[in-house]
Design an enzyme around this catalytic site. Structure first.
Site, short mmCIF file in Angstrom:
data_model
loop_
_atom_site.label_atom_id
_atom_site.label_comp_id
_atom_site.label_asym_id
_atom_site.label_seq_id
_atom_site.Cartn_x
_atom_site.Cartn_y
_atom_site.Cartn_z
CG ASP A 62 -1.79 -1.01 1.45
OD1 ASP A 62 -2.17 -1.59 0.44
OD2 ASP A 62 -2.14 -1.27 2.62
N1 URA Z 1 -1.29 -5.74 4.17
C1 URA Z 1 -1.66 -4.45 4.19
O1 URA Z 1 -2.61 -4.09 4.88
N2 URA Z 1 -0.96 -3.59 3.43
C2 URA Z 1 0.09 -3.95 2.67
O2 URA Z 1 0.69 -3.11 2.01
C3 URA Z 1 0.46 -5.30 2.67
C4 URA Z 1 -0.25 -6.17 3.43
#
Ligand code: URA
Length: 240
Positions: A106
């Site tokens: 993310d």
């Molecule tokens: N889980 C999440 O919430 N975000 C990420 O970037 C990877 C795994």
């Protein structure tokens, strides 16, 4: 689930264009699979398929390269962003080969992100059947109770999907928060954040510290390096 990667995704992952553009190429008869024009949008690429798009043979020719990046917070994991936010590709701009990210972190997550031009390995690594360990460290806004810890270990409902059992350890905590290590195999969108949400905790910071036995080590945020031969063998699922 159906086998193989959808043709438009395969083409996009090879760095040719976006998925939407790939659909246009397919519909226009500009994509060949194993030498014949493939105009079925739903075709799924099978291991060993030879895909040609926009005059390029994908996955062939170019030397295969493998990198890890320590992704900082504030970058999106896409080839280009509709909102003009910085993309991880900008951090890989010096790499000569047309690499693409394997999986996704993310915008607000930092840590280990792999890049390659090897579509086959990327596909293997992101396939749920491979059960690759993904190790995250999450800083929470409150301590994690024994009950919540147990729920996370058993699996929680993150909105229509119940997560598989996870390894979860509290590394440290006090009355103001906790630092928790969580190891999962699946890769649902925002999975770790949703898992903590499901037990009523908020993730303040999230970092992926390891993937398939590879660790970030001393790689600084925003920097990348080539994988060693041993690391590559580990990813391929063999002893080095
Ligand atoms: N889980 C999440 O919430 N975000 C990420 O970037 C990877 C795994």
């Amino acid at each position: 689930m159906e086998d193989g990667l959808r043709l438009n995704k395969y083409i996009a992952q090879a760095g040719v264009c976006s998925r939407r553009k790939a659909d246009e190429l397919i519909a226009a008869g500009k994509v060949k699979v194993n030498g014949s024009v493939m105009d079925q949008l739903g075709y799924r690429v099978q291991p060993g398929d030879r895909v040609e798009a926009a005059g390029r043979v994908l996955g062939g020719g170019e030397k295969k390269v493998y990198y890890m990046l320590n992704k900082p917070v504030g970058y999106v994991t896409t080839l280009s962003d509709e909102f003009d936010r910085p993309t991880v590709m900008e951090l890989m701009a010096d790499v000569e080969e047309r690499v693409f990210p394997v999986g996704r972190l993310d915008y607000g997550t930092s840590g280990l992100l792999l890049f390659t031009n090897d579509g086959e390995l990327a596909y293997q690594l992101t396939h749920p059947s491979r059960q690759i360990d993904k190790v995250y460290r999450a800083r929470l806004n409150e301590p994690l109770t024994e009950e919540k810890l147990k729920q996370l270990r058993r699996g929680v409902d993150i909105g229509g999907f119940v997560t598989s059992p996870a390894q979860v350890e509290v590394l440290k905590q006090n009355e103001r928060g906790a630092l928790v290590e969580i190891i999962i195999h699946e890769g649902k969108n925002r999975q770790v954040r949703k898992m903590f949400d499901a037990v009523g905790c908020r993730v303040l910071e999230l970092e992926r510290v390891a993937l398939g036995g590879l660790t970030l080590g001393r790689l600084k945020p925003g920097h990348y390096r080539k994988l060693s031969r041993e690391e590559l063998a580990m990813l391929r699922g063999r002893e080095s």
